[in-house]
Write a protein that holds these residues in place. Structure first.
Motif: not given
Length: 128
Positions: A89-99, A106-111
């Protein structure tokens, strides 16, 4: 070697945390380690995360930041792991997702580390 488990004890799960920011990685990794039956692997780059999986086999959950130093982004790692190890299982997190490589949520930062750690363990223990 046969691992014996006590009645009612959940089997151990392995969560790979890939995060280049030391304090963020330390916070979520330490919070995860407080949960019973959780093995935490830490990597600073997506390249290191892939090397761990390629050498040691799949993990239950990959938790990766999107923006990372090195040749591969966290999103590229997420896509590669999802393709080659579909049971992970995969979880991606980012404050500024540009992919564009990762099309999943995509889980937003901060968390909130406590909340996310509990969710990651629950996700790791889910079958299928």
């Amino acid at each position: 070697m046969v691992k014996l488990e006590h009645a009612g004890e959940a089997p151990a799960v392995t969560i790979l945390v890939v995060e280049d920011e030391f304090f963020i990685r330390m916070d979520i990794a330490d919070t995860l380690r407080e949960k019973p039956g959780v093995i935490v692997i830490e990597a600073r780059t997506a390249d290191d995360g892939w090397e761990y999986i390629a050498t040691n086999g799949p993990v239950d959950v990959l938790f990766t930041d999107h923006r990372l130093p090195g040749f591969m982004t966290g999103s590229q790692l997420a896509a590669r792991v999802s393709q080659e190890y579909p049971m992970t299982k995969v979880v991606v997190t980012s404050a500024h997702f540009d992919g564009t490589e990762w099309t999943g949520p995509v889980l937003d930062k901060p968390y909130d580390s406590n909340k996310i750690a509990a969710n990651l363990v629950e996700l790791a223990r889910k079958k299928g």
